[in-house]
Design a protein around this motif. Structure first.
Motif, PDB file in Angstrom:
ATOM      1  N   GLU A 187       0.491   7.341   3.122  1.00 44.58           N
ATOM      2  CA  GLU A 187       1.623   7.694   3.979  1.00 44.58           C
ATOM      3  C   GLU A 187       2.398   6.446   4.395  1.00 44.58           C
ATOM      4  O   GLU A 187       3.626   6.464   4.492  1.00 44.58           O
ATOM      5  N   LYS A 188       1.673   5.355   4.636  1.00 42.22           N
ATOM      6  CA  LYS A 188       2.326   4.106   5.025  1.00 42.22           C
ATOM      7  C   LYS A 188       3.113   3.491   3.869  1.00 42.22           C
ATOM      8  O   LYS A 188       4.058   2.731   4.093  1.00 42.22           O
ATOM      9  N   PRO A 201       7.182   5.345   3.829  1.00 40.57           N
ATOM     10  CA  PRO A 201       7.558   5.659   5.210  1.00 40.57           C
ATOM     11  C   PRO A 201       8.815   6.510   5.292  1.00 40.57           C
ATOM     12  O   PRO A 201       9.635   6.544   4.365  1.00 40.57           O
ATOM     13  N   THR A 218      -3.924   8.304   4.589  1.00 39.65           N
ATOM     14  CA  THR A 218      -3.254   7.566   5.657  1.00 39.65           C
ATOM     15  C   THR A 218      -2.594   6.311   5.107  1.00 39.65           C
ATOM     16  O   THR A 218      -1.459   5.969   5.475  1.00 39.65           O
ATOM     17  N   GLN A 219      -3.293   5.619   4.216  1.00 41.14           N
ATOM     18  CA  GLN A 219      -2.715   4.437   3.571  1.00 41.14           C
ATOM     19  C   GLN A 219      -1.532   4.823   2.692  1.00 41.14           C
ATOM     20  O   GLN A 219      -0.524   4.105   2.642  1.00 41.14           O
TER      21      GLN A 219
END
Length: 399
Positions: A97-98, A101, A94-95
């Protein structure tokens, strides 16, 4: 007969009191993590033999047992290890993916905007402001590349930091299990099980599985030997091994889990033997190593490929044309071989943008042939990632 009645009554009252106390103990620990319900085990007292036969002697308390199932406990530990590994990896993904972007904040959009700037250059090759926009958007793309690279580096540093924290917790739990082993072995000869100590140890083993998957083997003295999923001994009786986090000998940015072994020449500096990945089969540590070695490594590789291939395509077109003065174009980007951490915009003079067609064609400062060629890169399949067919900027970045 009277004394017999009193004796029977006293025994029955003692058994009932023990059952009430155990019930109270169960109720008071209903919310205690790792607690197993306990129950009093009763048995009939052996009959008293007389000439007239065996006479009843009442009830006796044999022991207090706990309601637990070894098979289910081990299955729960295995599931805990797998779940923890997946949850830890998901959190890191999740980190990640950020850090990369989509949409207008992404590298693909920025690269496309850079090439779109050649629309105005091709329409007005002599317009210095249009040429300046090209260089500004090139710098914007490079800045985003550096930001993405730094975020990946921060994620890697976070993996090493989390590994260090988790390994410290593993060492603490291993030492506690060894100490409880010693206490349990002390009571083994009494013929009764120290239920609360066993619950405490089972809870610690479950907590250990949240960090790294382990297997357990109970010895005759009641102590528990603990092995890592791959077979490496972690706890034996009242002795616990010590793990540490060291840097990968090939890539110092990566963290590895090692087993500390004695150093005869310098006992204060133990040797560190790096454990093979197959010995770490579950838990948060497995999730961190999987993210580091698979997900983050693949993303880093793709980022480097995206940056280098795009920069090479742009500079390849740039040096094929001619500038406003008629000279052969020089690269827009520096840092070859192009890397996400070192790439930079080397061209500072807008007049140096090679909008005109290169030799041997006749030169004209108002020629826009090469500017249109550079604009055409936007829709061409110039990026190849993960051995997939070549694709455009937008498609490659979305991969």
């Amino acid at each position: 007969m009277g004394s017999g009645i009193y004796s029977l009554g006293t025994g029955a009252m003692f058994a009932a009191q023990a059952m009430l106390d155990t019930t109270a103990h169960n109720i008071s620990n209903v919310n205690t993590p790792g607690y197993s319900r306990q129950r009093v085990e009763l048995a009939t007292e052996d009959g008293l033999f007389t000439g007239a036969g065996f006479f009843f002697c009442g009830v006796r308390l044999t022991t207090v047992s706990r309601a637990t199932n070894e098979v289910l406990t081990k299955e729960a530990n295995n599931n805990t290890a797998a779940s923890s590994a997946d949850a830890t990896r998901l959190n890191k993904l999740t980190q990640l993916e950020k850090a990369l972007p989509l949409g207008e904040a992404g590298l693909g959009y920025s690269a496309t905007q850079f090439l779109n700037a050649f629309v105005d250059v091709s329409n007005q090759p002599l317009d210095m402001s249009a040429r300046q926009v090209v260089l500004a958007r090139a710098q914007e793309w490079v800045s985003r590349v550096h930001t993405a690279d730094q975020q990946l580096t921060q994620l890697q540093n976070g993996v090493v930091s989390d590994l260090t924290l988790n390994v410290a917790q593993v060492n603490n739990l291993s030492q506690q299990i060894a100490e409880v082993n010693q206490s349990i072995a002390t009571f083994k000869g009494s013929g009764h099980t120290p239920n609360d100590l066993l619950d405490r140890r089972d809870k610690m083993v479950n907590d250990l599985n949240k960090l790294v998957q382990v297997k357990t083997v109970e010895a005759d003295d009641g102590s528990l030997s603990v092995f890592l999923g791959g077979g490496q001994l972690l706890v034996l009786s009242n002795k616990a091994q010590t793990l540490s986090v060291v840097r990968d000998p090939v890539d110092s940015s990566l963290g590895r889990v090692a087993l500390q072994t004695p150093n005869a020449s310098n006992p204060s500096l133990p040797n560190n033997r790096i454990l093979d990945a197959s010995q770490l089969t579950g838990g948060a540590i497995k999730g961190l190593l999987s993210f580091q070695d698979v997900d983050l490594a693949a993303t880093r590789q793709d980022l480097e490929a995206f940056v280098s291939q795009f920069a090479a395509a742009v500079d390849g077109a740039q040096v094929a044309g001619r500038t406003m003065t008629g000279s052969v174009g020089s690269p827009i980007f520096a840092g070859g071989p192009y890397s996400a951490s070192t790439i930079a915009v080397s061209l500072t003079d807008p007049a140096g943008i090679a909008a005109a067609e290169g030799p041997p064609s006749p030169f004209s400062a108002s020629d826009n042939t090469n500017a249109r060629n550079m604009l055409g890169l936007r829709d061409q399949s110039i990026i190849t990632l993960d051995n997939l067919p070549p694709s455009s900027l937008t498609d490659a970045y979305s991969q």
